[in-house]
Design a protein around this motif. Structure first.
Motif, PDB file in Angstrom:
ATOM      1  N   ALA A  84       0.839  -1.215   0.000  1.00 43.77           N
ATOM      2  CA  ALA A  84       0.000   0.000   0.000  1.00 43.77           C
ATOM      3  C   ALA A  84       0.867   1.255   0.000  1.00 43.77           C
ATOM      4  CB  ALA A  84      -0.924   0.002   1.219  1.00 43.77           C
ATOM      5  N   ALA A  85       1.964   1.244   0.721  1.00 44.88           N
ATOM      6  CA  ALA A  85       2.869   2.398   0.761  1.00 44.88           C
ATOM      7  C   ALA A  85       3.505   2.628  -0.606  1.00 44.88           C
ATOM      8  CB  ALA A  85       3.945   2.190   1.816  1.00 44.88           C
ATOM      9  N   LEU A  86       3.934   1.566  -1.239  1.00 42.93           N
ATOM     10  CA  LEU A  86       4.562   1.706  -2.553  1.00 42.93           C
ATOM     11  C   LEU A  86       3.554   2.189  -3.591  1.00 42.93           C
ATOM     12  CD1 LEU A  86       6.876  -1.435  -2.510  1.00 42.93           C
ATOM     13  CD2 LEU A  86       7.481   0.943  -2.002  1.00 42.93           C
ATOM     14  N   GLU A  87       2.316   1.726  -3.495  1.00 40.95           N
ATOM     15  CA  GLU A  87       1.270   2.192  -4.413  1.00 40.95           C
ATOM     16  C   GLU A  87       0.971   3.676  -4.189  1.00 40.95           C
ATOM     17  OE1 GLU A  87      -0.104   0.833  -7.091  1.00 40.95           O
ATOM     18  OE2 GLU A  87       1.281  -0.825  -6.771  1.00 40.95           O
ATOM     19  N   PRO A  98       0.019   6.083   7.996  1.00 36.41           N
ATOM     20  CA  PRO A  98      -1.309   6.610   8.345  1.00 36.41           C
ATOM     21  C   PRO A  98      -2.411   5.997   7.487  1.00 36.41           C
ATOM     22  CG  PRO A  98       0.302   8.382   8.190  1.00 36.41           C
ATOM     23  CD  PRO A  98       0.969   7.140   7.664  1.00 36.41           C
ATOM     24  N   GLY A  99      -3.536   5.707   8.150  1.00 36.94           N
ATOM     25  CA  GLY A  99      -4.689   5.172   7.440  1.00 36.94           C
ATOM     26  C   GLY A  99      -4.661   3.663   7.263  1.00 36.94           C
ATOM     27  N   THR A 100      -3.650   3.006   7.863  1.00 31.69           N
ATOM     28  CA  THR A 100      -3.571   1.544   7.789  1.00 31.69           C
ATOM     29  C   THR A 100      -3.465   0.990   9.205  1.00 31.69           C
ATOM     30  OG1 THR A 100      -1.150   1.507   7.596  1.00 31.69           O
ATOM     31  CG2 THR A 100      -2.404   1.680   5.536  1.00 31.69           C
ATOM     32  N   ASP A 101      -3.067  -0.243   9.324  1.00 32.19           N
ATOM     33  CA  ASP A 101      -2.925  -0.924  10.604  1.00 32.19           C
ATOM     34  C   ASP A 101      -1.855  -0.238  11.453  1.00 32.19           C
ATOM     35  OD1 ASP A 101      -2.533  -2.657  12.732  1.00 32.19           O
ATOM     36  OD2 ASP A 101      -2.151  -4.420  11.481  1.00 32.19           O
TER      37      ASP A 101
END
Length: 192
Positions: free
Chosen positions: A56-59, A110-113
């Motif tokens: 998710a961070a890489l995206e 932020p916005g994840t687990d």
């Protein structure tokens, strides 16, 4: 007017030591803020390597770079889905000792687990690897977040690591807002 934020101060220190054509590293891609900043700083002739363990961070980083108004003038960015502790292994050997800046923005995405956080067990080896990759006069910045669960432990470990570096190897500085002990702060290390 007020003082610079910790992230702005980290960017300032990098801007003073890295420029057009340089190689730089974002050790924690996250939302891509530092990756974009680094790609702008070193321009098309430079190179950026960005690490993160979360897809998710890489995206998010890829999207931020693509959406940049200056996308065509950015340095090429290599996104690596790997822990930052693998930096020495994954950065080409020909670049070891030539990197001008390595940026860390520790904590969680932020916005994840929020339980998926950076930890001293991988951060400290990553800091050592980053210092080894830097050119003399290059800078490492680490933005630390003592206000979240586990963040205080990591911040204290990074501060101990930086304080223990011999002056013959590096110079270190801490930038923090003293009245807010749980507020984020930044440590910078300039390689001798």
């Amino acid at each position: 007017m007020g003082f610079l934020s910790v992230l702005s101060m980290a960017h300032r220190w990098v801007t003073e030591r890295a420029g057009s054509g340089d190689t730089v590293i974002d050790a924690t891609a996250g939302n891509g803020v530092d990756t974009l900043f680094l790609a702008q700083t070193v321009g098309r002739g430079g190179a950026v390597f960005a690490f993160d363990v979360q897809e998710a961070a890489l995206e998010r980083t890829k999207r931020r770079l693509a959406d940049s108004a200056a996308a065509e003038s950015l340095a090429p960015v290599t996104l690596l889905r790997a822990g930052h502790e693998r930096m020495s292994e994954l950065i080409p050997a020909s670049l070891h000792g030539y990197v001008r800046a390595v940026m860390f923005n520790l904590g969680y995405l932020p916005g994840t687990d929020e339980t998926l956080i950076t930890v001293p067990e991988t951060t400290l080896p990553a800091l050592e690897a980053a210092l080894g990759l830097l050119a003399p006069g290059g800078v490492l910045t680490a933005v630390l977040y003592p206000g979240h669960a586990g963040g205080d432990t990591e911040a204290a470990a990074v501060e101990r690591w930086a304080s223990a570096l011999p002056g013959s190897r590096a110079q270190t500085v801490v930038y923090r807002f003293s009245q807010k002990r749980s507020a984020p702060f930044v440590i910078a290390v300039e390689k001798r």
